[in-house]
Design a protein around this motif. Structure first.
Motif, PDB file in Angstrom:
ATOM      1  N   TYR A 476       0.815  -1.208   0.000  1.00  0.00           N
ATOM      2  CA  TYR A 476       0.000   0.000   0.000  1.00  0.00           C
ATOM      3  C   TYR A 476       0.854   1.264   0.000  1.00  0.00           C
ATOM      4  O   TYR A 476       0.359   2.342  -0.311  1.00  0.00           O
ATOM      5  N   ARG A 477       2.124   1.151   0.376  1.00  0.00           N
ATOM      6  CA  ARG A 477       3.017   2.308   0.382  1.00  0.00           C
ATOM      7  C   ARG A 477       4.054   2.236  -0.733  1.00  0.00           C
ATOM      8  O   ARG A 477       4.850   3.161  -0.885  1.00  0.00           O
ATOM      9  N   TYR A 478       4.038   1.155  -1.479  1.00  0.00           N
ATOM     10  CA  TYR A 478       5.108   0.930  -2.455  1.00  0.00           C
ATOM     11  C   TYR A 478       5.089   1.970  -3.559  1.00  0.00           C
ATOM     12  O   TYR A 478       6.142   2.435  -4.009  1.00  0.00           O
ATOM     13  N   GLU A 479       3.911   2.340  -4.016  1.00  0.00           N
ATOM     14  CA  GLU A 479       3.811   3.212  -5.185  1.00  0.00           C
ATOM     15  C   GLU A 479       4.506   4.548  -4.955  1.00  0.00           C
ATOM     16  O   GLU A 479       5.177   5.060  -5.846  1.00  0.00           O
ATOM     17  N   LYS A 480       4.377   5.118  -3.752  1.00  0.00           N
ATOM     18  CA  LYS A 480       4.931   6.445  -3.494  1.00  0.00           C
ATOM     19  C   LYS A 480       6.137   6.436  -2.571  1.00  0.00           C
ATOM     20  O   LYS A 480       6.898   7.402  -2.556  1.00  0.00           O
ATOM     21  N   GLU A 481       6.331   5.370  -1.793  1.00  0.00           N
ATOM     22  CA  GLU A 481       7.377   5.396  -0.781  1.00  0.00           C
ATOM     23  C   GLU A 481       8.311   4.196  -0.868  1.00  0.00           C
ATOM     24  O   GLU A 481       8.912   3.805   0.127  1.00  0.00           O
ATOM     25  N   SER A 482       8.447   3.592  -2.037  1.00  0.00           N
ATOM     26  CA  SER A 482       9.345   2.437  -2.158  1.00  0.00           C
ATOM     27  C   SER A 482      10.808   2.842  -2.018  1.00  0.00           C
ATOM     28  O   SER A 482      11.663   1.990  -1.775  1.00  0.00           O
ATOM     29  N   GLY A 483      11.104   4.140  -2.183  1.00  0.00           N
ATOM     30  CA  GLY A 483      12.481   4.603  -2.045  1.00  0.00           C
ATOM     31  C   GLY A 483      12.929   4.793  -0.612  1.00  0.00           C
ATOM     32  O   GLY A 483      14.126   4.994  -0.371  1.00  0.00           O
ATOM     33  N   ARG A 484      12.030   4.718   0.349  1.00  0.00           N
ATOM     34  CA  ARG A 484      12.419   4.934   1.746  1.00  0.00           C
ATOM     35  C   ARG A 484      13.329   3.797   2.213  1.00  0.00           C
ATOM     36  O   ARG A 484      12.989   2.622   2.133  1.00  0.00           O
ATOM     37  N   PRO A 504       8.020 -16.115 -11.262  1.00  0.00           N
ATOM     38  CA  PRO A 504       7.474 -14.802 -11.617  1.00  0.00           C
ATOM     39  C   PRO A 504       5.983 -14.857 -11.912  1.00  0.00           C
ATOM     40  O   PRO A 504       5.273 -13.886 -11.646  1.00  0.00           O
ATOM     41  N   ARG A 505       5.503 -15.985 -12.416  1.00  0.00           N
ATOM     42  CA  ARG A 505       4.063 -16.101 -12.677  1.00  0.00           C
ATOM     43  C   ARG A 505       3.275 -16.097 -11.364  1.00  0.00           C
ATOM     44  O   ARG A 505       2.241 -15.440 -11.247  1.00  0.00           O
ATOM     45  N   TRP A 506       3.762 -16.835 -10.385  1.00  0.00           N
ATOM     46  CA  TRP A 506       3.100 -16.842  -9.072  1.00  0.00           C
ATOM     47  C   TRP A 506       3.117 -15.443  -8.467  1.00  0.00           C
ATOM     48  O   TRP A 506       2.121 -14.974  -7.896  1.00  0.00           O
ATOM     49  N   LEU A 507       4.257 -14.758  -8.592  1.00  0.00           N
ATOM     50  CA  LEU A 507       4.371 -13.412  -8.046  1.00  0.00           C
ATOM     51  C   LEU A 507       3.395 -12.460  -8.727  1.00  0.00           C
ATOM     52  O   LEU A 507       2.735 -11.652  -8.066  1.00  0.00           O
ATOM     53  N   LEU A 508       3.267 -12.561 -10.048  1.00  0.00           N
ATOM     54  CA  LEU A 508       2.360 -11.680 -10.772  1.00  0.00           C
ATOM     55  C   LEU A 508       0.913 -11.940 -10.387  1.00  0.00           C
ATOM     56  O   LEU A 508       0.137 -11.011 -10.159  1.00  0.00           O
ATOM     57  N   TRP A 509       0.533 -13.200 -10.292  1.00  0.00           N
ATOM     58  CA  TRP A 509      -0.849 -13.539  -9.933  1.00  0.00           C
ATOM     59  C   TRP A 509      -1.175 -13.078  -8.516  1.00  0.00           C
ATOM     60  O   TRP A 509      -2.270 -12.582  -8.255  1.00  0.00           O
ATOM     61  N   ASP A 510      -0.246 -13.238  -7.600  1.00  0.00           N
ATOM     62  CA  ASP A 510      -0.494 -12.781  -6.235  1.00  0.00           C
ATOM     63  C   ASP A 510      -0.595 -11.262  -6.177  1.00  0.00           C
ATOM     64  O   ASP A 510      -1.411 -10.717  -5.438  1.00  0.00           O
ATOM     65  N   ALA A 511       0.258 -10.575  -6.937  1.00  0.00           N
ATOM     66  CA  ALA A 511       0.203  -9.120  -6.936  1.00  0.00           C
ATOM     67  C   ALA A 511      -1.110  -8.622  -7.532  1.00  0.00           C
ATOM     68  O   ALA A 511      -1.717  -7.677  -7.025  1.00  0.00           O
ATOM     69  N   LYS A 512      -1.568  -9.261  -8.601  1.00  0.00           N
ATOM     70  CA  LYS A 512      -2.842  -8.864  -9.193  1.00  0.00           C
ATOM     71  C   LYS A 512      -4.020  -9.254  -8.301  1.00  0.00           C
ATOM     72  O   LYS A 512      -5.084  -8.658  -8.381  1.00  0.00           O
ATOM     73  N   GLY A 513      -3.836 -10.253  -7.464  1.00  0.00           N
ATOM     74  CA  GLY A 513      -4.910 -10.669  -6.568  1.00  0.00           C
ATOM     75  C   GLY A 513      -4.999  -9.859  -5.306  1.00  0.00           C
ATOM     76  O   GLY A 513      -5.983  -9.962  -4.569  1.00  0.00           O
ATOM     77  N   ALA A 514      -3.991  -9.031  -5.022  1.00  0.00           N
ATOM     78  CA  ALA A 514      -4.034  -8.204  -3.825  1.00  0.00           C
ATOM     79  C   ALA A 514      -5.041  -7.072  -4.002  1.00  0.00           C
ATOM     80  O   ALA A 514      -5.394  -6.689  -5.112  1.00  0.00           O
ATOM     81  N   ARG A 515      -5.506  -6.540  -2.879  1.00  0.00           N
ATOM     82  CA  ARG A 515      -6.485  -5.444  -2.946  1.00  0.00           C
ATOM     83  C   ARG A 515      -5.889  -4.231  -3.656  1.00  0.00           C
ATOM     84  O   ARG A 515      -6.524  -3.593  -4.465  1.00  0.00           O
ATOM     85  N   CYS A 516      -4.662  -3.905  -3.280  1.00  0.00           N
ATOM     86  CA  CYS A 516      -3.973  -2.797  -3.936  1.00  0.00           C
ATOM     87  C   CYS A 516      -3.083  -3.387  -5.022  1.00  0.00           C
ATOM     88  O   CYS A 516      -2.239  -4.230  -4.744  1.00  0.00           O
ATOM     89  N   ARG A 517      -3.280  -2.948  -6.248  1.00  0.00           N
ATOM     90  CA  ARG A 517      -2.509  -3.487  -7.361  1.00  0.00           C
ATOM     91  C   ARG A 517      -1.558  -2.402  -7.870  1.00  0.00           C
ATOM     92  O   ARG A 517      -1.894  -1.659  -8.783  1.00  0.00           O
ATOM     93  N   PRO A 518      -0.384  -2.272  -7.284  1.00  0.00           N
ATOM     94  CA  PRO A 518       0.497  -1.177  -7.693  1.00  0.00           C
ATOM     95  C   PRO A 518       1.129  -1.455  -9.053  1.00  0.00           C
ATOM     96  O   PRO A 518       1.869  -2.426  -9.204  1.00  0.00           O
ATOM     97  N   PRO A 519       0.885  -0.648 -10.056  1.00  0.00           N
ATOM     98  CA  PRO A 519       1.520  -0.874 -11.361  1.00  0.00           C
ATOM     99  C   PRO A 519       3.042  -0.817 -11.282  1.00  0.00           C
ATOM    100  O   PRO A 519       3.730  -1.513 -12.017  1.00  0.00           O
ATOM    101  N   LYS A 520       3.562   0.009 -10.376  1.00  0.00           N
ATOM    102  CA  LYS A 520       5.011   0.134 -10.240  1.00  0.00           C
ATOM    103  C   LYS A 520       5.644  -1.184  -9.824  1.00  0.00           C
ATOM    104  O   LYS A 520       6.714  -1.563 -10.318  1.00  0.00           O
ATOM    105  N   PHE A 521       4.989  -1.918  -8.932  1.00  0.00           N
ATOM    106  CA  PHE A 521       5.526  -3.207  -8.481  1.00  0.00           C
ATOM    107  C   PHE A 521       5.444  -4.246  -9.597  1.00  0.00           C
ATOM    108  O   PHE A 521       6.396  -4.996  -9.834  1.00  0.00           O
ATOM    109  N   GLN A 522       4.325  -4.301 -10.291  1.00  0.00           N
ATOM    110  CA  GLN A 522       4.186  -5.257 -11.384  1.00  0.00           C
ATOM    111  C   GLN A 522       5.141  -4.925 -12.531  1.00  0.00           C
ATOM    112  O   GLN A 522       5.602  -5.807 -13.252  1.00  0.00           O
ATOM    113  N   ARG A 523       5.450  -3.648 -12.690  1.00  0.00           N
ATOM    114  CA  ARG A 523       6.357  -3.221 -13.750  1.00  0.00           C
ATOM    115  C   ARG A 523       7.777  -3.732 -13.521  1.00  0.00           C
ATOM    116  O   ARG A 523       8.562  -3.862 -14.464  1.00  0.00           O
TER     117      ARG A 523
END
Length: 872
Positions: A476-484, A504-523
């Motif tokens: 939930y903080r990754y999109e704006k505060e991943s640099g901290r 990587p497929r498992w990671l992508l599916w879990d990331a898309k299944g989370a409530r918050c789907r940060p495009p920066k993390f999937q990128r």
């Protein structure tokens, strides 16, 4: 279940597919036979069942005999008993959504101990393939707790067969987990849908299934018994795929229907490509040792074993792994080898040779795509062009324009593995010498990996736990505060991804299944695939600059500066803290990697190859493709340019505004105030004395003092080499020109140019690539300094800019307040004098208002944003 109108052959094909589920342990034999009766019908089951299970005579004779026994017992009953069983089986044909959940009625009592339930991995208790009746007498219950009007309290034949099979079939002894949908458990791949459609349709179900699939990893399962009469075993060649979940090669081995022999072959000569790659540094070897130990335990948990072999690379070069496989094939009689593909050019060349040689010897060899989301050798620029090559946006456009087969759903871990009659002779894990520690002259061991060992859980379960913790909080903080750097806002799963403990497929599916789907993390996964694509295009990426002019840069040769950077003793706290974290734990977040790389290249003016080699030796997630691409970009000579330079002090205002990160890794500076902890050279002597800091003794002096001068020198050197090699600079745009490999030329211009045109004539095809605006301006005025460059790429921290605006606001507010305060005091004095002259009493003092104490750690964050913006 297939539609009722389907033909007999389709129904038998469906039964054969269910048979594979029995073989891998996801279905019990009793439930499989019940499904056969339900799908094929009574007569077809009697006629074709024995033929359908015939392949099990060689793959698993014990399972075949058990199914045959069930078949014979079922069709040897009287007509009344068959009718009774048919009534119970009729429940199986009802849809799940039309039936209630299982509820134990009051007074049922406990089931008899003879009533054994077979539960396989991925199959929930109380599902349609568990026991159909209870032992309480009277009314019996169906699979979901539905009442079944059976005639007598005696146990049904299904229960008797279950008791018979309990002695010979695999039994799961951990808590079961819910099975995935048909789409997610399809091993053939022909029924997988497109990624986007799957995500939209199964969005609510995926999070639940993700947790349940993860639970299956830790289950302990008694393996299938050895079968001396089994077919020739399958060799599962494990490399960087040390996991049970979503392992295509592992599941493909099970589908063969033969014993599986997992084997790991260590050949350090093959890991290193031509040139200087440092593919396996000390930290990576230590992680690999620990990961192999945990993977061996996971395989033993499902009744299997991991065989270790050390290839003899002396004089054999590329063929050491091939020779080990040939000897293993000869020893075991295996006729099939399966593995997940690797994409480094030298490893792919090795794998191609292995496949060719084994197939000539009559051994089938199959490579599965799993390590990246997209096979880098399948990426094409057709329809997209070459403009913007090197950027992740261009790469993603190429993938969208030239799609391959659907990504598919992650595969479940197997419940068990069929084992061979005899295991091949291997070596111990310690013999591989992956975690060998140096010794002192007195014989004691230097345990340099102690902090790494205490900082990480090297198991597959640890990988899933890290990912789950991130998706529950940090995402939930990754999109704006991943640099901290001072807060845990990153996933920290890169080592698990590198060694294949997390796909990587498992990671992508879990990331898309989370409530918050940060495009920066999937990128980030797209960046990873881009790095491997670049490595396939430029195999010399780890050691040779892609832009020819930058090979002639006059890099510094000061080894003292390099050693100070490596050991975290540069005198700049943020850089030192990051390098000490790297040395002690083998990891740092992406923002800090940019900080230390910028300091090495832009300020110390040391070659990027030195940073690449140090990272490869000390990072636990050291990846040749990713590190080479990023260091080339940071070193100004990759396909892309970093359009920023991290200032070692100003960057701290973004990633460590309160100094907590520096205090953790540089404890000698812990007592300095927040405002000066990132620049201790500006502290008064009295403050340093109170904090116990002595510059040059307890904390090192700065290796360089004038950062701006060093930046100007770096820019001038770039301008000199670009002017010297003018043929590699586009006169119209000022962009650098990079020679393209023949593969890209063929895709861009067509086969005629690639085969008989420019490349065949030995001419280079030069392509303008992304170039920093700062360099373009410097080329026109080589003698200008960095400060006068209007495109100066040095970044100031976000909090630093906010701090300047805040100070300006406070100054203006204080000035206005002081003027108003002086006027108020003047009026109060006049009023007081007037009252005293008239003999009136003094006015009552106004009630004072309590001052609000800011709760935020960052004192610069208490000023409202609107007040600050009003000043600009």
């Amino acid at each position: 279940m297939p539609p009722s109108a389907a033909g007999a052959e389709e129904r038998r094909a469906y039964v054969r597919k269910l048979l594979r589920e029995v073989l891998v342990g996801r279905e019990d034999p009793e439930g499989f036979f019940a499904m056969c009766v339900s799908v094929l019908g009574h007569q077809d089951t009697r006629s074709h069942f024995l033929t359908l299970i015939q392949p099990l005579t060689t793959a698993n004779s014990t399972l075949h005999s058990g199914l045959t026994s069930i078949y014979q017992d079922y069709f040897s009953k009287t007509e009344d008993e068959e009718l009774e069983l048919a009534l119970a089986l009729s429940v199986l044909e009802m849809k799940d959504d039309q039936l209630p959940t299982p509820v134990q009625e009051p007074g049922d009592g406990q089931t008899d101990s003879r009533s054994v339930q077979l539960t396989s991995v991925g199959q929930p208790q109380g599902s349609r393939h568990t026991q159909l009746t209870d032992r309480s007498g009277g009314r019996k219950k169906g699979a979901w707790g539905m009442a079944c009007p059976l005639k007598n309290p005696q146990e049904t034949e299904l229960q008797k067969n279950t008791q018979t099979l309990a002695a010979c079939q695999t039994v799961c002894v951990a808590s079961p987990c819910a099975s995935l949908s048909k789409q997610e458990t399809d091993l053939e791949g022909d029924e997988r849908t497109e990624e986007g459609d799957s995500i939209q349709s199964g969005k609510t179900k995926r999070s639940r299934n993700r947790r349940k699939r993860r639970q299956a990893v830790g289950q302990q399962v008694v393996g299938l018994p050895c079968s001396p009469s089994a077919a020739a075993p399958v060799l599962l060649w494990c490399r960087r795929d040390l996991r049970l979940c979503d392992n295509p090669a592992l599941i493909g081995s099970l589908e063969v229907g033969a014993p599986v022999i997992p084997v790991f072959i260590w050949s350090p000569e093959e890991e290193e490509g031509p040139g200087i790659t440092v593919a396996m540094g000390g930290a990576c070897k230590y992680w690999l040792h620990q990961a192999l130990s945990h993977f061996r335990s996971s395989l033993e948990g499902i009744g299997s074993h991991l065989v270790f072999l050390k290839a003899d690379g002396a004089g054999s070069g590329l063929g050491s792994s091939l020779q080990s496989l040939k000897e293993l094939v000869k020893e075991t009689g295996a006729r099939t080898v399966m593995a997940n593909a690797l994409y480094e050019p030298w490893l792919k060349e090795r794998d191609d040779e292995v496949v060719s040689a084994l197939q000539k010897g009559g051994v089938q060899c199959r490579m599965f795509h799993s390590y990246c989301l997209r096979d880098p050798y399948s990426v094409s620029t057709e329809g997209v062009g070459l403009r913007g090559i090197g950027s992740v946006s261009h790469f993603m456009s190429c993938c969208r324009q030239n799609p391959t087969s659907a990504l598919g759903a992650p595969l479940d871990p197997p419940g068990s593995l069929p084992t061979p009659a005899t295991w091949p002779q291997g070596v111990s894990l310690d013999t591989l010498e992956l975690a060998r520690m140096p010794r002192r002259k007195d014989g004691s061991t230097i345990d340099w990996a102690a902090n790494i060992r205490n900082s990480w859980d090297f198991s597959e379960e640890g990988a899933h736990a890290r990912l789950e913790a991130f998706l529950q909080d940090g995402v939930y903080r990754y999109e704006k505060e991943s640099g901290r750097a001072d807060e845990p806002n990153t996933s920290c799963v890169s080592p698990y991804l590198h060694f294949g403990q997390l796909s990587p497929r498992w990671l992508l599916w879990d990331a898309k299944g989370a409530r918050c789907r940060p495009p920066k993390f999937q990128r980030k996964l797209a960046w990873r695939d881009l790095a491997y694509w670049q490595l396939t295009l430029f195999p010399d990426l780890p050691w040779e600059s892609l832009r020819p002019p930058y090979k002639a840069l006059r890099w510094s040769t000061d080894r003292r500066h390099l050693k100070a950077w490596q050991r975290g003793r540069t005198g700049y706290p943020l850089v030192d803290a990051a390098m000490r974290q790297l040395w002690l734990t083998g990891w740092m977040n992406n923002y800090m990697r940019h900080v230390v790389a910028s300091f090495l290249i832009a300020y110390l003016h040391l070659p990027w190859q030195e940073g690449y080699r140090w990272f490869q030796d000390t990072l636990v997630d050291a990846d040749v493709a990713i590190d080479a691409m990023m260091w080339q970009n940071g070193g100004m000579c990759g396909l892309d340019h970093w359009n920023f330079v991290m200032h070692p002090v100003d960057a701290a205002m973004t990633c460590d505004p309160c100094g907590n990160y520096v205090r953790k890794w540089c404890p000698e500076l812990a007592d300095l105030p927040d405002e000066l902890i990132h620049k201790p050279w500006k502290c008064p002597v009295s403050m340093l004395r109170r904090a116990g800091v002595v510059i040059g003794q307890t904390y090192p002096e700065r290796v360089i003092s004038d950062l701006e001068e060093q930046r100007s020198r770096s820019l001038k050197d770039v301008a000199v080499v670009r002017k010297r090699f003018g043929q590699y600079v586009d006169k119209r745009t000022g962009c650098d020109l990079v020679p393209l490999p023949p593969r890209l030329v063929t895709e861009a211009l067509g086969p005629s140019h690639g085969n008989g045109g420019i490349v065949a004539e030995g001419k280079q095809f030069l392509l303008p690539v992304i170039t920093r605006m700062e360099f373009k301006h410097q080329l026109a005025d080589p003698d200008s300094d960095a400060a006068s460059n209007p495109y100066n790429a040095v970044l100031k921290g976000y909090v630093s800019r906010k701090r300047d605006e805040t100070i300006a606001f406070l100054n203006e507010r204080d000035f206005t307040a002081s003027v108003l305060h002086e006027g108020a005091q003047r009026r109060e004095r006049l009023e007081s004098d007037q009252r005293r002259m008239e003999g009136l009493p003094r006015p009552p003092a106004p009630p004072s208002r309590a001052r609000r104490t800011p709760k935020a750690k960052d004192k610069f964050s208490v000023v409202p944003g609107g007040a600050v913006t009003s000043l600009t």
